[in-house]
Design a protein around this motif. Structure first.
Motif, PDB file in Angstrom:
ATOM      1  N   LEU A  12      26.514  73.666  18.961  1.00  0.00           N
ATOM      2  CA  LEU A  12      25.966  73.306  20.255  1.00  0.00           C
ATOM      3  C   LEU A  12      26.753  74.047  21.310  1.00  0.00           C
ATOM      4  N   THR A  13      26.102  74.377  22.417  1.00  0.00           N
ATOM      5  CA  THR A  13      26.828  75.070  23.469  1.00  0.00           C
ATOM      6  C   THR A  13      26.701  74.322  24.778  1.00  0.00           C
ATOM      7  N   LEU A  14      27.692  74.513  25.640  1.00  0.00           N
ATOM      8  CA  LEU A  14      27.715  73.844  26.934  1.00  0.00           C
ATOM      9  C   LEU A  14      28.425  74.737  27.927  1.00  0.00           C
ATOM     10  N   LEU A  15      27.830  74.934  29.073  1.00  0.00           N
ATOM     11  CA  LEU A  15      28.473  75.680  30.143  1.00  0.00           C
ATOM     12  C   LEU A  15      28.853  74.690  31.224  1.00  0.00           C
ATOM     13  N   ARG A 216      30.149  62.460   5.728  1.00  0.00           N
ATOM     14  CA  ARG A 216      31.267  62.903   6.553  1.00  0.00           C
ATOM     15  C   ARG A 216      31.043  64.362   6.927  1.00  0.00           C
ATOM     16  N   ALA A 217      31.812  64.829   7.895  1.00  0.00           N
ATOM     17  CA  ALA A 217      31.686  66.233   8.290  1.00  0.00           C
ATOM     18  C   ALA A 217      33.010  66.719   8.858  1.00  0.00           C
ATOM     19  N   SER A 218      33.196  68.010   8.813  1.00  0.00           N
ATOM     20  CA  SER A 218      34.372  68.640   9.406  1.00  0.00           C
ATOM     21  C   SER A 218      33.955  69.987   9.960  1.00  0.00           C
ATOM     22  N   GLY A 219      34.730  70.486  10.890  1.00  0.00           N
ATOM     23  CA  GLY A 219      34.369  71.766  11.470  1.00  0.00           C
ATOM     24  C   GLY A 219      35.325  72.195  12.551  1.00  0.00           C
ATOM     25  N   THR A 220      34.778  72.911  13.540  1.00  0.00           N
ATOM     26  CA  THR A 220      35.605  73.535  14.564  1.00  0.00           C
ATOM     27  C   THR A 220      34.953  73.405  15.931  1.00  0.00           C
ATOM     28  N   LEU A 221      35.770  73.080  16.921  1.00  0.00           N
ATOM     29  CA  LEU A 221      35.352  73.127  18.318  1.00  0.00           C
ATOM     30  C   LEU A 221      36.027  74.333  18.958  1.00  0.00           C
ATOM     31  N   GLN A 222      35.227  75.219  19.530  1.00  0.00           N
ATOM     32  CA  GLN A 222      35.754  76.402  20.199  1.00  0.00           C
ATOM     33  C   GLN A 222      35.402  76.357  21.677  1.00  0.00           C
ATOM     34  N   SER A 233      40.717  76.909  19.919  1.00  0.00           N
ATOM     35  CA  SER A 233      39.897  76.502  18.785  1.00  0.00           C
ATOM     36  C   SER A 233      40.644  75.381  18.076  1.00  0.00           C
ATOM     37  N   ARG A 234      39.959  74.285  17.781  1.00  0.00           N
ATOM     38  CA  ARG A 234      40.630  73.164  17.139  1.00  0.00           C
ATOM     39  C   ARG A 234      39.760  72.579  16.034  1.00  0.00           C
ATOM     40  N   GLU A 235      40.438  72.002  15.043  1.00  0.00           N
ATOM     41  CA  GLU A 235      39.753  71.363  13.930  1.00  0.00           C
ATOM     42  C   GLU A 235      39.118  70.056  14.391  1.00  0.00           C
ATOM     43  N   GLY A 258      42.324  74.721  32.748  1.00  0.00           N
ATOM     44  CA  GLY A 258      42.187  75.046  34.160  1.00  0.00           C
ATOM     45  C   GLY A 258      40.736  75.152  34.586  1.00  0.00           C
ATOM     46  N   PRO A 259      40.487  75.147  35.903  1.00  0.00           N
ATOM     47  CA  PRO A 259      39.109  75.236  36.407  1.00  0.00           C
ATOM     48  C   PRO A 259      38.454  76.555  36.008  1.00  0.00           C
ATOM     49  N   GLY A 260      37.133  76.539  35.899  1.00  0.00           N
ATOM     50  CA  GLY A 260      36.399  77.754  35.571  1.00  0.00           C
ATOM     51  C   GLY A 260      35.147  77.465  34.777  1.00  0.00           C
ATOM     52  N   ASP A 261      34.435  78.514  34.411  1.00  0.00           N
ATOM     53  CA  ASP A 261      33.237  78.413  33.586  1.00  0.00           C
ATOM     54  C   ASP A 261      33.618  78.642  32.130  1.00  0.00           C
ATOM     55  N   TYR A 262      33.125  77.764  31.249  1.00  0.00           N
ATOM     56  CA  TYR A 262      33.475  77.845  29.839  1.00  0.00           C
ATOM     57  C   TYR A 262      32.239  77.621  28.977  1.00  0.00           C
ATOM     58  N   LEU A 263      32.326  78.081  27.754  1.00  0.00           N
ATOM     59  CA  LEU A 263      31.295  77.854  26.748  1.00  0.00           C
ATOM     60  C   LEU A 263      31.934  77.077  25.603  1.00  0.00           C
ATOM     61  N   ALA A 264      31.421  75.866  25.319  1.00  0.00           N
ATOM     62  CA  ALA A 264      31.939  75.045  24.225  1.00  0.00           C
ATOM     63  C   ALA A 264      30.981  75.128  23.047  1.00  0.00           C
ATOM     64  N   ASN A 265      31.511  75.420  21.872  1.00  0.00           N
ATOM     65  CA  ASN A 265      30.680  75.549  20.677  1.00  0.00           C
ATOM     66  C   ASN A 265      31.261  74.685  19.561  1.00  0.00           C
ATOM     67  N   LEU A 266      30.436  73.798  19.025  1.00  0.00           N
ATOM     68  CA  LEU A 266      30.854  72.897  17.954  1.00  0.00           C
ATOM     69  C   LEU A 266      30.106  73.246  16.677  1.00  0.00           C
ATOM     70  N   THR A 267      30.850  73.478  15.603  1.00  0.00           N
ATOM     71  CA  THR A 267      30.261  73.764  14.301  1.00  0.00           C
ATOM     72  C   THR A 267      30.752  72.731  13.303  1.00  0.00           C
ATOM     73  N   LEU A 268      29.824  72.037  12.643  1.00  0.00           N
ATOM     74  CA  LEU A 268      30.175  71.014  11.663  1.00  0.00           C
ATOM     75  C   LEU A 268      29.526  71.319  10.319  1.00  0.00           C
TER      76      LEU A 268
END
Length: 274
Positions: A12-15, A216-222, A233-235, A258-268
């Motif tokens: 999933l992505t989020l700006l 159950r699930a596991s993955g990465t948040l970037q 990047s975190r588990e 810090g403040p700014g524009d970011y893209l969050a991506n979660l993979t499970l």
């Protein structure tokens, strides 16, 4: 805050614009066995069992019946009165087994359990083996079904200076019933967002199980800046999600980006490898 959904399960992505980002420690909920002064567990613990003896687990066909016992304990220094009842299993935040309120209808599995002893009085150090019966409905579907046996103490006054609400202490032990037949794990993720309502900032995404098995699930948040510059990047670990249930997965950041524009991506990845 602009949101865009990329994938149903894999990502999933989020700006968003981060402001005053802070790390938050999130408690992990799960079914309990002891509250310090009283508890409930299986009468025997079997290390070789799938549960390790921490909770009840059975394989039963539709229409099947089984009798067993739960051990209720008083580890406190005074006598205690407890109420015993069955409750539907629910999924806690971040996964794990929790239990619905006494009369709350969720998955209906509590109706499969019956106990003759509803009120229990135990002296200090005393324990009691309480029999219960499982009756699986003839039309039960294949898969995993979860309820719990709960012991609850009488309400007591809340902390001095509070709002006068009563405090109810209760603990439970899970009862997992597997009905044989075709089954699957199937998790769906909702839209990821940044939660700032509680004074702390963390990523939050709804998770729904459309399958028939505990998953159950596991993955990465970037977290990335635009154009692919990685911030961190975190588990990510998602504990058990009950079939047909929904919960929230909450993930904190390892530091303030810090403040700014970011893209969050979660993979499970589910426990079945999907």
């Amino acid at each position: 805050m602009k949101k865009s959904r990329a994938l149903v399960l894999a990502g999933l992505t989020l700006l968003f614009v981060a402001a005053g980002f802070a790390t938050v420690a999130l408690p992990r909920e799960a079914h309990g066995q002891s509250l310090g002064s009283f508890g409930i567990r299986p009468t025997t613990t079997t290390v070789d069992a799938p549960s390790g003896g921490a909770y009840f687990t059975y394989d039963l066909v539709p229409g099947g019946t089984l009798s067993d016992e739960a051990l209720v304990m008083n580890d406190g220094t005074g006598p205690i009165s407890l109420k015993l009842y069955a409750a539907d299993g629910v999924t806690a935040i971040n996964g794990g087994t929790a239990f619905a309120a006494a009369e709350e209808e969720r998955n209906g599995v509590r109706a499969w359990l019956s106990v003759d002893t509803m009120d229990i009085v135990l002296q200090p150090g005393e324990s009691l083996a309480v029999p219960f019966i499982i009756q699986v409905p003839a039309d039960a579907t294949a898969g995993d079904h979860v309820a719990g046996l709960i012991v609850e103490a009488p309400p007591k006054a809340g902390p001095t200076g509070g709002l006068g609400a009563a405090v109810v202490e209760r603990v439970g032990v899970a009862v997992v019933i597997h009905v044989p037949g075709p089954g699957e794990e199937s998790l769906t993720l909702g839209v990821i967002c940044l939660n700032q309502k509680t004074g702390s900032n963390y990523f939050e995404v709804p998770v729904t199980s459309g399958g028939s098995l505990l998953t159950r699930a596991s993955g990465t948040l970037q977290l990335e800046r635009p154009y692919g510059v990685e911030v961190f990047s975190r588990e990510v670990l998602l504990a058990t999600v009950l079939p047909g249930d929904s919960t929230l997965l909450r993930m904190d950041a390892p530091f303030d980006p810090g403040p700014g524009d970011y893209l969050a991506n979660l993979t499970l990845e589910q426990s079945d490898g999907v």
